[in-house]
Design a protein around this motif. Structure first.
Motif, mmCIF file in Angstrom:
data_model
loop_
_atom_site.group_PDB
_atom_site.id
_atom_site.type_symbol
_atom_site.label_atom_id
_atom_site.label_comp_id
_atom_site.label_asym_id
_atom_site.label_seq_id
_atom_site.Cartn_x
_atom_site.Cartn_y
_atom_site.Cartn_z
ATOM 1 N N SER A 15 0.850 -1.175 0.000
ATOM 2 C CA SER A 15 0.000 0.000 0.000
ATOM 3 C C SER A 15 0.890 1.231 0.000
ATOM 4 C CB SER A 15 -0.895 0.006 1.239
ATOM 5 O OG SER A 15 -1.562 1.239 1.347
ATOM 6 N N PRO A 16 0.523 2.240 -0.777
ATOM 7 C CA PRO A 16 1.315 3.475 -0.757
ATOM 8 C C PRO A 16 1.143 4.251 0.545
ATOM 9 C CG PRO A 16 -0.642 3.752 -2.119
ATOM 10 C CD PRO A 16 -0.581 2.306 -1.719
ATOM 11 N N HIS A 17 0.200 3.853 1.382
ATOM 12 C CA HIS A 17 -0.077 4.564 2.622
ATOM 13 C C HIS A 17 0.738 4.036 3.793
ATOM 14 C CE1 HIS A 17 -3.315 6.528 0.539
ATOM 15 N NE2 HIS A 17 -3.779 5.351 0.165
ATOM 16 N N MET A 18 1.569 3.025 3.571
ATOM 17 C CA MET A 18 2.392 2.445 4.636
ATOM 18 C C MET A 18 3.823 2.925 4.505
ATOM 19 S SD MET A 18 0.625 -1.321 4.706
ATOM 20 C CE MET A 18 1.788 -1.998 5.825
ATOM 21 N N THR A 19 4.544 2.902 5.623
ATOM 22 C CA THR A 19 5.909 3.450 5.651
ATOM 23 C C THR A 19 6.925 2.574 4.929
ATOM 24 O OG1 THR A 19 6.429 2.341 7.730
ATOM 25 C CG2 THR A 19 5.505 4.569 7.869
ATOM 26 N N GLY A 20 6.698 1.280 4.900
ATOM 27 C CA GLY A 20 7.679 0.361 4.344
ATOM 28 C C GLY A 20 8.644 -0.161 5.403
ATOM 29 N N LEU A 21 8.602 0.393 6.604
ATOM 30 C CA LEU A 21 9.432 -0.091 7.707
ATOM 31 C C LEU A 21 8.846 -1.394 8.242
ATOM 32 C CD1 LEU A 21 9.870 3.311 9.580
ATOM 33 C CD2 LEU A 21 11.469 2.231 7.989
ATOM 34 N N GLN A 22 9.747 -2.328 8.558
ATOM 35 C CA GLN A 22 9.282 -3.627 9.023
ATOM 36 C C GLN A 22 9.963 -4.017 10.326
ATOM 37 O OE1 GLN A 22 9.397 -6.622 5.989
ATOM 38 N NE2 GLN A 22 8.565 -5.263 4.434
ATOM 39 N N LEU A 23 9.199 -4.672 11.203
ATOM 40 C CA LEU A 23 9.753 -5.215 12.444
ATOM 41 C C LEU A 23 10.473 -6.527 12.174
ATOM 42 C CD1 LEU A 23 6.688 -4.631 14.801
ATOM 43 C CD2 LEU A 23 8.797 -3.292 14.698
ATOM 44 N N ALA A 24 9.961 -7.264 11.229
ATOM 45 C CA ALA A 24 10.516 -8.552 10.797
ATOM 46 C C ALA A 24 10.084 -8.721 9.339
ATOM 47 C CB ALA A 24 9.966 -9.686 11.666
ATOM 48 N N PRO A 25 10.643 -9.695 8.644
ATOM 49 C CA PRO A 25 10.191 -9.899 7.264
ATOM 50 C C PRO A 25 8.667 -10.086 7.198
ATOM 51 C CG PRO A 25 12.132 -11.220 7.695
ATOM 52 C CD PRO A 25 11.709 -10.623 9.010
ATOM 53 N N GLU A 26 8.038 -9.304 6.357
ATOM 54 C CA GLU A 26 6.587 -9.339 6.144
ATOM 55 C C GLU A 26 5.771 -8.800 7.324
ATOM 56 O OE1 GLU A 26 5.102 -10.312 3.125
ATOM 57 O OE2 GLU A 26 7.191 -10.267 2.488
ATOM 58 N N LEU A 27 6.407 -8.194 8.332
ATOM 59 C CA LEU A 27 5.690 -7.672 9.501
ATOM 60 C C LEU A 27 5.953 -6.159 9.609
ATOM 61 C CD1 LEU A 27 3.927 -8.441 11.934
ATOM 62 C CD2 LEU A 27 6.024 -8.725 13.244
ATOM 63 N N PRO A 28 5.026 -5.356 9.073
ATOM 64 C CA PRO A 28 5.239 -3.901 9.072
ATOM 65 C C PRO A 28 5.079 -3.287 10.465
ATOM 66 C CG PRO A 28 3.095 -4.440 8.147
ATOM 67 C CD PRO A 28 3.801 -5.751 8.400
ATOM 68 N N VAL A 29 5.719 -2.151 10.663
ATOM 69 C CA VAL A 29 5.636 -1.410 11.917
ATOM 70 C C VAL A 29 4.183 -1.065 12.230
ATOM 71 C CG1 VAL A 29 6.212 0.810 12.988
ATOM 72 C CG2 VAL A 29 7.952 -0.461 11.736
ATOM 73 N N GLU A 30 3.432 -0.755 11.195
ATOM 74 C CA GLU A 30 2.035 -0.380 11.386
ATOM 75 C C GLU A 30 1.226 -1.481 12.066
ATOM 76 O OE1 GLU A 30 3.572 1.982 7.924
ATOM 77 O OE2 GLU A 30 3.663 -0.107 8.514
#
Length: 142
Positions: free
Chosen positions: A64-79
């Protein structure tokens, strides 16, 4: 900047919950330590659930263009962590609100000044005069 839209909406929502919490003294403003422990346990449980779902291939990170792209783990976004915090906090506030209402302690905010209203006898009007009733058993207004 649009990449932070979802995270920003989650943060604003958490802020709104905090305002409600403060106003009604439901969780953090009633018992900060217990609330923090409850939220941490809930968020960690759901993060473990997400990690298990990702490992089993049940869940996948959407684009989604509305997400930061930062991830806590692979496939697990910060959001996801912020959303789970919002979910747990919202659930906790609803639980506490309903619990206080059911127990009858929610008629007044803790720490509010003044006295509770003294209930009038059934059928008594504002000036103490009797009001008409719709029947002997109900005592309600006609």
């Amino acid at each position: 900047m649009i990449g932070f839209a979802y995270l920003g909406a989650l943060a604003v929502s958490l802020g709104g919950l905090a305002v409600l919490d403060r106003r009604f003294r439901l969780a953090f403003w009633a018992d900060p330590a217990r609330t923090a422990i409850t939220l941490v346990v809930g968020v960690l449980f759901f993060l473990a659930w997400d990690v298990a779902g990702l490992a089993l291939g049940i869940f996948a990170r959407g684009d989604s263009p509305h997400m930061t792209g930062l991830q806590l783990a692979p496939e697990l976004p910060v959001e996801e962590a912020v959303f789970l915090t919002l979910l747990c906090y919202n659930t906790l506030l609803v639980w506490r609100f309903l619990d206080l209402r059911v127990r009858g302690r929610g008629h007044r905010r803790p720490g509010a000044t003044g006295t509770a209203a003294t209930p009038r006898p059934t059928g008594a009007g504002v000036d103490g005069a009797a009001e008409p009733s719709d029947g002997a058993t109900t005592g309600g207004r006609a």
